[in-house]
Design an enzyme around this catalytic site. Structure first.
Site, PDB file in Angstrom:
ATOM      1  N   GLU A   1      -4.853   2.529  -3.820  1.00 49.31           N
ATOM      2  CA  GLU A   1      -3.390   2.577  -3.829  1.00 49.31           C
ATOM      3  C   GLU A   1      -2.775   1.279  -3.340  1.00 49.31           C
ATOM      4  OE1 GLU A   1      -4.657   4.855  -0.027  1.00 49.31           O
ATOM      5  OE2 GLU A   1      -5.459   4.439  -2.024  1.00 49.31           O
TER       6      GLU A   1
ATOM      7  N   ASP B   1       0.849  -1.184   0.000  1.00 44.22           N
ATOM      8  CA  ASP B   1       0.000   0.000   0.000  1.00 44.22           C
ATOM      9  C   ASP B   1       0.890   1.240   0.000  1.00 44.22           C
ATOM     10  OD1 ASP B   1      -2.943   1.082   0.752  1.00 44.22           O
ATOM     11  OD2 ASP B   1      -1.464   2.211   1.888  1.00 44.22           O
ATOM     12  N   ILE B   2       0.561   2.217  -0.847  1.00 45.22           N
ATOM     13  CA  ILE B   2       1.343   3.452  -0.893  1.00 45.22           C
ATOM     14  C   ILE B   2       1.091   4.250   0.376  1.00 45.22           C
ATOM     15  CG2 ILE B   2       1.802   5.592  -2.150  1.00 45.22           C
ATOM     16  CD1 ILE B   2       0.804   4.236  -4.678  1.00 45.22           C
TER      17      ILE B   2
END
Length: 304
Positions: A221, A178-179
Site C-alpha cells: 500500500e 502509505d495508506i
C-alpha cells in the site's frame, strides 16, 4: 431548429456540458459529461448540484458544492463568467482534475435564469502516457494500478540523480506515501475490495500530481512520487494536495462508502544525496506522519 437537434450537437462535444436552472437543478447532462464522470444522465438530471454528487473540491481539498465557494453559485448570483481548475469525484471513487468554465444563461429580459458549465479533463497526460508506454515494454508497470513499479522507481530515480550531479544543482523532490490502516480494509472488506481501493488511491495520487511529476507503486500500500521542483513550498503544496485529494476520494461498495487516508513524507533531493539516502529520508518522514496521528504530511529540508 428543434431543441433536440442542439442536444445532439452538444453530445458530440469532447467537453462535458451541463445546465442548471436558477435553483441549481440540473436539467441537462451531455454524453461527454457521462464519460468524464462515470455518472449517466439518469443519475444526475433532476438532482441539484448542491446535492454534492460530484463533490467538487479546489486544489486544497476544500469541498465547494454546498458552500459559498461554489463557482457556479457565484455566477448565478453575480452574472460573471468564471474559469477555475477544480477536482471532481468520479463515480468509481477517484479524483480527476478538471478545467471548469461557467457562464450565466439569461432570458430576453436579461434576467439570469440558469447557468451552463463546461468542463474538461485537466490531467495533461500525454507525456505521462508516453513514459508509461516505454515502461510497459520493459515490464516496469504494476499490473494492478497501472503505475510504474519499484523497479521503475529505481531506474527513474537513478536517472534523476545522475542528471542532478551532471548539472551540479538539485531540481526535484520526492514523496513517500502509505495508506493508513490498510490492513483493516482488507480484513473487513476482503482483498478484492482492497485492490479496488489501491486502484482508486493510485489514480487519485497521479491525478493530484498532474504534470508536476510521476507516481509509482512502491509495493503493498506504499506509493512513491518524483516531483519536478526544488522549491520547498511547491513540494509541500503538491504533497498536501495528494493527501487532501485521497482523503476526499470514496469507493462505493453497495450502500457503503469506503474512505481512506494516507501518511506522507516529503523531501527535496540534495547534491550530497544518493538514491538510498533520499529514499531513506522520505521513508523516515513518512513514519513520523504515522506516529503523529496519520493523514499528515511531514517534511524535512536542508535549510531548516
Amino acid at each position: 431548429m428543434e431543441l433536440s437537434f442542439y442536444k445532439i450537437l452538444l453530445d458530440y462535444l469532447y467537453d462535458g456540458v451541463y445546465f442548471v436552472n436558477k435553483d441549481r437543478k440540473i436539467i441537462y447532462w451531455n454524453t461527454s459529461a457521462e464519460s468524464l464522470t462515470g455518472y449517466s444522465s439518469k443519475d444526475v438530471v433532476g438532482c441539484y448540484c448542491y446535492n454534492n454528487i460530484l463533490k467538487h473540491t479546489n486544489c486544497e481539498g476544500c469541498l465547494l458544492c454546498r458552500g459559498e465557494l461554489c463557482p457556479l453559485a457565484k455566477t448565478l448570483k453575480d452574472g460573471f463568467p468564471r474559469e477555475e481548475e477544480l477536482y471532481l469525484l468520479h463515480k468509481n471513487g477517484h479524483r480527476i482534475p478538471i478545467l471548469v468554465r461557467i457562464s450565466p444563461v439569461r432570458n430576453e429580459q436579461n434576467e439570469i435564469i440558469g447557468a451552463v458549465e463546461v468542463f474538461s479533463d485537466n490531467s495533461r497526460k500525454s507525456h505521462l502516457l508516453e513514459q508509461l508506454a516505454q515502461f510497459k515494454e520493459l515490464s516496469l508497470i504494476d499490473s494492478l494500478t497501472g503505475l510504474g513499479n519499484k523497479r521503475c522507481v529505481d531506474i527513474e530515480l537513478s536517472a534523476k540523480m545522475n542528471e542532478m550531479n551532471k548539472v551540479g544543482r538539485p531540481f526535484f523532490g520526492v514523496l513517500f506515501a502509505d495508506i493508513d490502516h490498510f490492513k483493516r480494509v482488507n480484513d473487513q472488506y476482503g482483498h478484492d475490495t482492497g485492490d479496488k481501493i489501491l486502484e482508486m488511491v493510485a489514480k487519485t495520487i497521479q491525478n493530484s500530481v498532474g504534470n508536476r511529476g510521476i507516481a509509482f507503486r512502491w509495493g503493498g500500500e506504499e506509493f512513491f512520487v518524483i516531483v519536478n521542483t526544488h522549491v520547498k513550498e511547491e513540494l509541500v503544496k503538491v504533497a498536501e494536495r495528494v493527501r487532501a485529494m485521497t482523503e476526499q476520494s470514496v469507493f462505493h461498495l453497495g450502500l457503503e462508502d469506503i474512505r481512506v487516508t494516507i501518511s506522507v513524507g516529503a523531501t527535496l533531493a540534495e547534491l550530497n544525496d544518493t538514491d538510498e539516502t533520499l529514499v531513506k529520508r522520505a521513508d523516515e518522514l513518512l513514519y513520523v506522519s504515522k506516529r503523529n496521528g496519520r493523514n499528515k504530511v511531514t517534511t524535512s529540508f536542508s535549510n531548516e
